[in-house]
Design an enzyme around this catalytic site. Structure first.
Site, short mmCIF file in Angstrom:
data_model
loop_
_atom_site.label_atom_id
_atom_site.label_comp_id
_atom_site.label_asym_id
_atom_site.label_seq_id
_atom_site.Cartn_x
_atom_site.Cartn_y
_atom_site.Cartn_z
N LYS A 224 -5.48 -1.86 -2.74
CA LYS A 224 -4.84 -1.30 -1.44
C LYS A 224 -5.96 -0.96 -0.53
CE LYS A 224 -1.02 0.40 -4.43
NZ LYS A 224 -0.67 1.30 -5.36
N GLY B 14 7.56 2.94 -7.84
CA GLY B 14 8.72 3.07 -8.31
C GLY B 14 9.94 2.12 -7.49
N VAL C 296 0.86 -1.14 0.02
CA VAL C 296 0.02 0.16 -0.21
C VAL C 296 0.75 1.28 -0.08
CG1 VAL C 296 -1.91 1.32 1.24
CG2 VAL C 296 -1.73 -1.12 1.11
N1 LIG Z 1 6.41 -1.28 -9.66
C1 LIG Z 1 5.79 -0.73 -8.49
O1 LIG Z 1 6.07 0.70 -8.25
C2 LIG Z 1 5.41 -1.27 -7.49
C3 LIG Z 1 5.10 -2.91 -7.74
N2 LIG Z 1 4.19 -3.35 -6.61
C4 LIG Z 1 3.84 -4.82 -6.96
O2 LIG Z 1 5.01 -5.44 -6.85
C5 LIG Z 1 5.10 -6.65 -7.65
C6 LIG Z 1 6.09 -6.55 -8.84
O3 LIG Z 1 6.09 -5.48 -9.39
P1 LIG Z 1 6.90 -4.82 -10.62
O4 LIG Z 1 8.43 -5.17 -10.26
O5 LIG Z 1 6.86 -3.59 -11.10
O6 LIG Z 1 6.84 -5.80 -11.76
P2 LIG Z 1 7.35 -6.35 -12.95
O7 LIG Z 1 6.59 -6.79 -14.20
O8 LIG Z 1 8.61 -5.36 -13.43
O9 LIG Z 1 8.17 -7.66 -12.46
C7 LIG Z 1 7.73 -8.86 -12.35
C8 LIG Z 1 8.54 -10.11 -11.86
O10 LIG Z 1 7.90 -11.23 -11.54
C9 LIG Z 1 8.25 -12.47 -12.29
N3 LIG Z 1 7.12 -13.17 -12.24
C10 LIG Z 1 5.82 -12.92 -12.96
N4 LIG Z 1 5.14 -13.80 -12.99
C11 LIG Z 1 5.69 -14.82 -12.42
C12 LIG Z 1 5.57 -16.31 -12.25
N5 LIG Z 1 4.26 -16.95 -12.52
N6 LIG Z 1 6.50 -17.01 -11.74
C13 LIG Z 1 7.93 -16.45 -11.44
N7 LIG Z 1 8.20 -15.05 -11.78
C14 LIG Z 1 7.13 -14.44 -12.39
C15 LIG Z 1 8.64 -11.53 -13.66
O11 LIG Z 1 9.57 -12.60 -14.47
P3 LIG Z 1 10.07 -12.32 -15.75
O12 LIG Z 1 10.97 -11.03 -15.61
O13 LIG Z 1 10.91 -13.41 -16.11
O14 LIG Z 1 9.15 -11.74 -16.69
C16 LIG Z 1 9.39 -10.40 -13.24
O15 LIG Z 1 10.63 -10.57 -12.76
C17 LIG Z 1 3.58 -6.62 -8.23
O16 LIG Z 1 2.75 -7.29 -7.50
C18 LIG Z 1 3.15 -5.02 -8.20
O17 LIG Z 1 2.05 -4.75 -8.02
C19 LIG Z 1 4.03 -2.77 -5.45
C20 LIG Z 1 4.42 -1.57 -5.09
C21 LIG Z 1 4.93 -0.71 -6.17
N1 LIG Z 2 1.31 0.78 -10.15
C1 LIG Z 2 1.40 1.10 -8.79
C2 LIG Z 2 2.71 0.79 -8.17
C3 LIG Z 2 2.60 0.79 -6.62
O1 LIG Z 2 1.75 0.09 -6.14
C4 LIG Z 2 1.17 2.39 -8.82
O2 LIG Z 2 1.15 3.16 -9.52
O3 LIG Z 2 0.89 3.13 -7.55
#
Ligand SMILES: NC(=O)C1=CN([C@@H]2O[C@H](COP(=O)(O)OP(=O)(O)OC[C@H]3O[C@@H](n4cnc5c(N)ncnc54)[C@H](OP(=O)(O)O)[C@@H]3O)[C@@H](O)[C@H]2O)C=CC1
Ligand SMILES: N[C@@H](CC=O)C(=O)O
Length: 335
Positions: free
Chosen positions: A204, A301, A131
């Site tokens: 969230k 981010g 969140v």
């Molecule tokens: N980006 C942000 O600012 C924020 C994100 N989040 C949450 O964090 C999580 C990750 O976000 P983010 O890093 O941006 O996402 P990305 O899409 O950048 O990365 C996701 C990662 O998860 C891997 N992945 C996806 N599905 C599977 C699976 N079935 N098995 C194994 N690995 C898997 C992907 O593998 P591969 O690289 O091989 O495709 C990748 O490495 C999400 O749940 C998002 O909601 C929370 C707060 C903020």
């Molecule tokens: N996609 C989300 C990532 C963080 O939770 C956002 O933009 O807030």
């Protein structure tokens, strides 16, 4: 000296940020925990896209390789969607690992079950990053507001939508241009429909409701409206009279139950969220004794999110398990 062994599930924006912070803060971990902290394994979906960041780290697309590791202390989950992440977290707890997640969709669906399971196995669950990105809202609610009863919570809970609305107003960018910039900066979800149609903020809200009120509203009764219907002309028109459009979530405890609404809202300069701009998020807590408390900060981010995860890691490793856990459970138990 012993080492805390960590597996990272997901190596995208968030996973990479977590790895980098852990790797570059070894001395600080030693000071804080008296132990080394090491990422020993990374799970990805498509192994061909990746190379291990360091020699000796297991990079795999098979969760079994990770869960069968001879020594594993903490599993950090930063993947996408409800499954297989929920199954992975369940297996990790059953192996008596501490778990930390950033995955709000999964946690909105299964957070309570996860917390109950962790109680059974004597491990901890960190979900600060689910969140409002880097804002420490979960710990604030769970640890610092105990005698107070929260009556209402309002917030800008999605960084991408606030960023888009700000860029459209300040720089005259089109919706598509602003969204694509948010994607480049790592703010948007893998499927950005989740951001712009309000599903991400909805998840969230459900997590906040569970933490504050021990229950979630009926999901079907929640009013959810995204920002896709907002035109540049509307933004421009309001700007000429010093009004801004903000995507505001509101969760209130009423005698009838929990009321939750998410919608674009026109705000005046006197509104506490008027100056919350760009990728910033803000949360206002209305509690019976203290009154109103507002927190704001980066809502999405790589580093803000990884910061929340690594702070959870420190808590999981250094706080007495029972004390930390009792607090989280008492606040989140389902009524
Ligand atoms: N980006 C942000 O600012 C924020 C994100 N989040 C949450 O964090 C999580 C990750 O976000 P983010 O890093 O941006 O996402 P990305 O899409 O950048 O990365 C996701 C990662 O998860 C891997 N992945 C996806 N599905 C599977 C699976 N079935 N098995 C194994 N690995 C898997 C992907 O593998 P591969 O690289 O091989 O495709 C990748 O490495 C999400 O749940 C998002 O909601 C929370 C707060 C903020
Ligand atoms: N996609 C989300 C990532 C963080 O939770 C956002 O933009 O807030």
């Amino acid at each position: 000296m012993s080492t805390i062994n960590i597996a990272l599930l997901g190596y995208g924006t968030v996973g990479k940020g977590v790895y980098e912070i852990i790797n570059s803060n070894q001395e600080r971990f030693l000071t804080l925990l008296g132990q080394n902290v090491k990422v020993v394994a990374i799970l990805v979906k498509d192994i061909d896209k990746h190379i291990p960041p360091k020699e000796g780290i297991l990079l795999t697309d098979h969760f079994e390789d990770i869960i069968q590791l001879p020594k594993l202390d903490v599993v950090i989950e930063a993947t996408v969607g409800v499954e297989p992440s929920f199954s992975h977290i369940t297996r990790a707890i059953q192996r008596r690992c501490h778990v930390i997640t950033a995955n709000k969709e999964m946690f909105a669906h299964h957070g309570q079950e996860i917390i109950e399971l962790a109680k059974t196995y004597g491990t901890t669950v960190g979900f600060e990053a689910t969140v409002a990105g880097g804002i420490p809202i979960i710990q604030t609610l769970n640890k610092l507001l105990n005698i107070n009863q929260v009556q209402k919570i309002e917030g800008i809970l999605n960084g991408t939508t606030n960023f888009i609305l700000t860029k459209m107003r300040e720089e005259g960018l089109s919706f598509e241009e602003a969204l694509s910039l948010a994607q480049e900066l790592g703010y948007a979800e893998a499927d950005p429909t989740n951001d712009v149609e309000g599903y991400d903020a909805f998840y969230k809200m459900m997590i906040l409701s569970q933490v504050c009120f021990g229950q979630q509203p009926d999901w079907k009764a929640v009013f959810r409206k995204g920002i896709t219907g907002i035109t540049p002309d509307q933004i421009k028109h309001h700007d000429t009279t010093n009004l801004r459009i903000k995507h505001i979530a509101s969760i209130t405890k009423t005698e009838q139950g929990i009321e939750a609404i998410l919608k674009p809202t026109i705000v005046q300069p006197s509104h506490p969220f008027y100056n919350v701009e760009g990728v910033e998020n803000a949360v206002s807590i209305h509690a019976n004794i203290v009154g109103n408390i507002s927190l704001s900060g980066p809502g999405a981010g790589m580093y803000p999110t990884a910061s929340a995860i690594v702070e959870d890691l420190i808590h999981a490793c250094r706080t007495d398990v029972n004390e930390w856990h009792t607090s989280a459970v008492s606040q989140t138990s389902i009524v």
